[in-house]
Design a protein around this motif. Structure first.
Motif, PDB file in Angstrom:
ATOM      1  N   GLU A  59      40.055  13.240   8.233  1.00  0.00           N
ATOM      2  CA  GLU A  59      39.458  12.648   6.823  1.00  0.00           C
ATOM      3  C   GLU A  59      40.416  11.684   6.476  1.00  0.00           C
ATOM      4  N   TRP A  60      41.726  11.689   6.923  1.00  0.00           N
ATOM      5  CA  TRP A  60      42.723  10.657   6.474  1.00  0.00           C
ATOM      6  C   TRP A  60      42.304   9.180   6.113  1.00  0.00           C
ATOM      7  N   ILE A  61      41.820   8.685   7.259  1.00  0.00           N
ATOM      8  CA  ILE A  61      41.431   7.254   6.876  1.00  0.00           C
ATOM      9  C   ILE A  61      40.668   7.019   5.905  1.00  0.00           C
ATOM     10  N   VAL A 118      57.897  19.802  -2.323  1.00  0.00           N
ATOM     11  CA  VAL A 118      58.693  18.513  -2.068  1.00  0.00           C
ATOM     12  C   VAL A 118      57.713  17.483  -2.380  1.00  0.00           C
ATOM     13  N   ARG A 119      56.404  17.601  -2.529  1.00  0.00           N
ATOM     14  CA  ARG A 119      55.334  16.399  -3.000  1.00  0.00           C
ATOM     15  C   ARG A 119      55.654  16.326  -4.166  1.00  0.00           C
ATOM     16  N   LYS A 120      56.033  17.372  -5.168  1.00  0.00           N
ATOM     17  CA  LYS A 120      56.225  17.001  -6.687  1.00  0.00           C
ATOM     18  C   LYS A 120      57.447  15.974  -6.634  1.00  0.00           C
ATOM     19  N   VAL A 158      59.506   7.636   1.740  1.00  0.00           N
ATOM     20  CA  VAL A 158      59.296   8.959   1.985  1.00  0.00           C
ATOM     21  C   VAL A 158      57.948   9.140   2.635  1.00  0.00           C
ATOM     22  N   HIS A 159      57.603  10.060   3.678  1.00  0.00           N
ATOM     23  CA  HIS A 159      56.396  10.886   3.797  1.00  0.00           C
ATOM     24  C   HIS A 159      56.716  12.511   3.542  1.00  0.00           C
ATOM     25  N   ALA A 160      55.885  13.056   3.164  1.00  0.00           N
ATOM     26  CA  ALA A 160      55.809  14.602   3.043  1.00  0.00           C
ATOM     27  C   ALA A 160      54.690  14.747   3.079  1.00  0.00           C
ATOM     28  N   LYS A 165      48.338  23.452   5.723  1.00  0.00           N
ATOM     29  CA  LYS A 165      47.963  23.208   6.963  1.00  0.00           C
ATOM     30  C   LYS A 165      48.310  21.903   7.633  1.00  0.00           C
ATOM     31  N   GLU A 166      48.410  20.815   6.873  1.00  0.00           N
ATOM     32  CA  GLU A 166      48.808  19.485   7.360  1.00  0.00           C
ATOM     33  C   GLU A 166      50.286  19.637   7.747  1.00  0.00           C
ATOM     34  N   ALA A 167      51.104  20.356   7.042  1.00  0.00           N
ATOM     35  CA  ALA A 167      52.353  20.815   7.356  1.00  0.00           C
ATOM     36  C   ALA A 167      52.580  21.364   8.834  1.00  0.00           C
TER      37      ALA A 167
HETATM   38 MG    MG Z   1      49.634  11.860   2.873  1.00  0.00          MG
END
Ligand code: MG
Ligand code: CDP
Length: 201
Positions: A59-61, A118-120, A158-160, A165-167
């Motif tokens: 679904e990312w795209i 980490v996202r926060k 940065v990417h996180a 599930k993604e992690a």
């Molecule tokens: Mg992302």
């Protein structure tokens, strides 16, 4: 059931983060909040590694395209296309160029709520609107407008991973099992145990 302190997330310091000499600053923030570094390496990613990374979630795209359309509408701009899939595909092409342009640092951080914490601390995707106090809000000033003008990805240091599930999928994609070290940090007693390590025992 595993204790929640074993949750893991993937963080990548993107090429601009390395070039801006922000490695120490970024690592410092995760250390200070109490997360544990269990894997780290420097590499120049291949285009294939980057493409697979962003398409683990089918679904990312579409979602990446929708983000840009929503931001354009909210700010009274006309989106570069009305079709999220079209924008998302363009973004993926830009990301391949961006992330293969120099070394990156891939890390696995572990701790309770690691993904959400980490996202926060990273802040929203677009530095222009990321909160002050976050990595993207404090150290970079890029925007959808600037990125679109130059036909490139947003530079946001940065990417996180975006979800638990993604992690799990992303950690597997970037690290072999033996590259992640299971060990105990003394401060975990203070963070997680009933008697705070028994300081007065
Ligand atoms: Mg992302
Ligand atoms: O990185 P994050 O999870 O916040 O955002 P994403 O939607 O998963 O997109 C991954 C990366 O693609 C972003 O961090 C940006 O560098 C880039 N991107 C972009 O340049 N333009 C978009 N419309 C969406 C994402």
């Amino acid at each position: 059931m595993k204790h929640p302190k074993h949750e893991r997330t993937l963080v990548i310091i993107k090429p601009d983060g390395i070039q801006r000499s922000l490695v120490g600053e970024i690592v410092k923030r995760y250390e200070q909040i109490g997360l544990k570094l269990v894997g780290i390496k420097m590499l120049v990613p291949s285009e294939d590694l980057v493409e697979k990374h962003y398409t683990i979630d089918p679904e990312w795209i579409r979602l990446a395209g929708e983000k840009q359309i929503t931001s354009a509408r909210a700010n009274g701009r006309v989106p570069i296309s009305e079709h999220p899939l079209e924008i998302g595909t363009i973004v993926l092409g830009h990301l391949k160029k961006y992330l293969t342009s120099g070394p990156v640092i891939a890390m696995v951080w572990e701790g309770a709520h690691a993904v959400a914490i980490v996202r926060k601390m990273i802040g929203g995707t677009e530095p222009l609107s990321s909160d002050v106090g976050t990595i993207r809000g404090d150290f970079v000033l890029d925007s959808y407008v600037l990125a679109n003008q130059s036909g490139r990805a947003i530079r946001n240091l940065v990417h996180a991973s975006g979800s638990v599930k993604e992690a799990v999928d992303e950690v597997k994609h970037w690290f072999r099992t033996e590259e992640i070290i299971d060990y105990r940090l003394v401060q975990e007693a203070i963070l997680y145990e009933d008697f705070m390590g028994g300081a007065l025992k």
